[in-house]
Design a protein around this motif. Structure first.
Motif, mmCIF file in Angstrom:
data_model
loop_
_atom_site.group_PDB
_atom_site.id
_atom_site.type_symbol
_atom_site.label_atom_id
_atom_site.label_comp_id
_atom_site.label_asym_id
_atom_site.label_seq_id
_atom_site.Cartn_x
_atom_site.Cartn_y
_atom_site.Cartn_z
ATOM 1 N N MET A 1 0.831 -1.202 0.000
ATOM 2 C CA MET A 1 0.000 0.000 0.000
ATOM 3 C C MET A 1 0.865 1.251 0.000
ATOM 4 S SD MET A 1 -2.935 -1.209 2.735
ATOM 5 C CE MET A 1 -3.589 0.454 2.892
ATOM 6 N N ASP A 2 1.913 1.238 0.821
ATOM 7 C CA ASP A 2 2.805 2.400 0.890
ATOM 8 C C ASP A 2 3.510 2.624 -0.442
ATOM 9 O OD1 ASP A 2 4.282 4.453 2.553
ATOM 10 O OD2 ASP A 2 5.962 3.237 1.878
ATOM 11 N N ALA A 3 3.922 1.530 -1.092
ATOM 12 C CA ALA A 3 4.624 1.661 -2.371
ATOM 13 C C ALA A 3 3.714 2.248 -3.442
ATOM 14 C CB ALA A 3 5.145 0.290 -2.820
ATOM 15 N N LYS B 1 1.670 6.892 -6.628
ATOM 16 C CA LYS B 1 0.586 7.811 -6.997
ATOM 17 C C LYS B 1 0.988 9.255 -6.726
ATOM 18 C CE LYS B 1 -2.640 8.763 -4.212
ATOM 19 N NZ LYS B 1 -3.765 8.809 -3.269
ATOM 20 N N VAL B 2 1.605 9.498 -5.564
ATOM 21 C CA VAL B 2 2.039 10.850 -5.214
ATOM 22 C C VAL B 2 3.056 11.375 -6.226
ATOM 23 C CG1 VAL B 2 3.318 12.195 -3.496
ATOM 24 C CG2 VAL B 2 1.547 10.599 -2.759
ATOM 25 N N ASN B 3 4.020 10.527 -6.591
ATOM 26 C CA ASN B 3 5.026 10.940 -7.568
ATOM 27 C C ASN B 3 4.400 11.249 -8.923
ATOM 28 O OD1 ASN B 3 6.974 10.526 -5.614
ATOM 29 N ND2 ASN B 3 7.505 8.486 -6.332
ATOM 30 N N GLN B 4 3.433 10.428 -9.316
ATOM 31 C CA GLN B 4 2.774 10.631 -10.595
ATOM 32 C C GLN B 4 1.992 11.940 -10.615
ATOM 33 O OE1 GLN B 4 3.251 8.783 -13.115
ATOM 34 N NE2 GLN B 4 1.650 9.282 -14.594
ATOM 35 N N ILE B 5 1.272 12.219 -9.536
ATOM 36 C CA ILE B 5 0.504 13.464 -9.456
ATOM 37 C C ILE B 5 1.435 14.672 -9.420
ATOM 38 C CG2 ILE B 5 -1.047 14.808 -7.975
ATOM 39 C CD1 ILE B 5 -2.402 12.192 -7.206
ATOM 40 N N GLN B 6 2.544 14.541 -8.706
ATOM 41 C CA GLN B 6 3.511 15.642 -8.634
ATOM 42 C C GLN B 6 4.047 15.980 -10.020
ATOM 43 O OE1 GLN B 6 4.556 17.514 -6.036
ATOM 44 N NE2 GLN B 6 5.999 18.626 -7.306
ATOM 45 N N LYS B 7 4.368 14.934 -10.782
ATOM 46 C CA LYS B 7 4.986 15.136 -12.093
ATOM 47 C C LYS B 7 3.994 15.593 -13.148
ATOM 48 C CE LYS B 7 7.715 12.648 -15.577
ATOM 49 N NZ LYS B 7 8.361 11.353 -15.930
ATOM 50 N N THR B 8 2.795 15.027 -13.153
ATOM 51 C CA THR B 8 1.861 15.265 -14.261
ATOM 52 C C THR B 8 0.782 16.290 -13.949
ATOM 53 O OG1 THR B 8 0.420 13.441 -13.541
ATOM 54 C CG2 THR B 8 2.189 12.921 -15.091
ATOM 55 N N VAL B 9 0.626 16.683 -12.683
ATOM 56 C CA VAL B 9 -0.438 17.636 -12.334
ATOM 57 C C VAL B 9 0.132 18.865 -11.622
ATOM 58 C CG1 VAL B 9 -2.605 17.978 -11.082
ATOM 59 C CG2 VAL B 9 -2.133 15.773 -12.168
ATOM 60 N N ILE C 1 -6.603 10.980 -13.404
ATOM 61 C CA ILE C 1 -7.636 9.939 -13.377
ATOM 62 C C ILE C 1 -7.006 8.558 -13.461
ATOM 63 C CG2 ILE C 1 -9.587 8.969 -14.640
ATOM 64 C CD1 ILE C 1 -10.330 11.854 -15.425
ATOM 65 N N ARG C 2 -6.030 8.407 -14.361
ATOM 66 C CA ARG C 2 -5.365 7.105 -14.496
ATOM 67 C C ARG C 2 -4.655 6.719 -13.194
ATOM 68 N NH1 ARG C 2 -4.023 8.998 -19.772
ATOM 69 N NH2 ARG C 2 -1.998 9.699 -18.988
ATOM 70 N N ALA C 3 -3.996 7.699 -12.579
ATOM 71 C CA ALA C 3 -3.281 7.418 -11.326
ATOM 72 C C ALA C 3 -4.254 6.982 -10.234
ATOM 73 C CB ALA C 3 -2.504 8.657 -10.879
#
Length: 232
Positions: A71-73, A78-86, A181-183
């Motif tokens: 879950m942590d991984a 997800k956090v990294n993806q949102i940081q980069k793409t949003v 949304i994908r994340a």
């Protein structure tokens, strides 16, 4: 109670006073009781440690630990993806507004200069057309021309850029929203899978809810028994 198992062959004369004998037997009885309690406590503690080392319990702890790590991984991913793409695209998009606001302020200042010089020209145009007035009118018009041109250029540029910038917001943010949304979909799908796997691992085949409840109550009873022995 007597600690002497056989009385055959004892002398007729009592060599140990009865009070002393009773005191001895009382104290020895306490030691016997303590010995029994010690054996019981040792047995109960052995049962407790065996329960702690129970394979089902170890499997449960391992499954929970593995689930938490997974879950942590996925949460970090997800956090990294949102940081980069949003978040980073939002920050970049927002950096345009300070320069845009500054351009609007420069246009406003140019407009004020334009109005001031236009009013000056109109004042001389309303006066009697004498030589000095005409000279001042000519000078005022010369001052007005570059100021008007500067305002018109700034105004025209903003009227072109502001609608274009505003209209670009959809194309700019659409990839970010799609990525968000994908994340979210990937994250919650993985969470559902993790909890499904965890439930399967913790579920003992062939055990009903009633059986699991009885097993849990039995373990609680063991813990209560240990507490009672400790209190004694």
């Amino acid at each position: 109670m007597s600690w002497i198992p056989f009385k055959i062959g004892q002398p007729k004369k009592q060599i140990v006073p009865k009070t002393v004998e009773r005191d001895f037997e009382r104290e020895y009885g306490k030691l016997q009781q303590l010995e029994e309690q010690t054996r019981r406590l040792q047995k109960d503690m052995k049962k407790s440690t065996d329960a702690d080392l129970d394979q089902d319990l170890l499997n449960m702890v391992t499954a929970l630990d593995t689930a938490m790590k997974r879950m942590d991984a996925f949460n970090q991913e997800k956090v990294n993806q949102i940081q980069k793409t949003v978040i980073e695209p939002l920050k970049k998009f927002g950096s345009v507004f300070p320069s845009l606001n500054m351009a609007v302020k420069r246009r406003e200042q140019a407009l004020q200069d334009y109005r001031r010089l236009q009013a000056k020209v109109e004042k001389y145009e309303e006066k009697e057309k004498t030589g000095p007035v005409l000279a001042k009118l000519h000078q005022a018009r010369e001052e007005l021309r570059p100021v008007r041109e500067d305002f018109e250029a700034k105004n025209r540029q903003l009227l072109e850029e502001m609608p274009r910038f505003y209209g670009s917001r959809l194309d700019y943010f659409q990839p970010s929203f799609e990525s968000l949304i994908r994340a979210q979909v990937v994250y919650y799908s993985e969470m559902h899978k993790i909890f499904g796997d965890l439930s399967h691992q913790l579920d003992q085949p062939g055990h009903s809810d009633e059986q699991r409840e009885r097993e849990n109550e039995a373990k609680l009873s063991e813990l209560r028994a240990l507490s009672i022995v400790a209190d004694d």
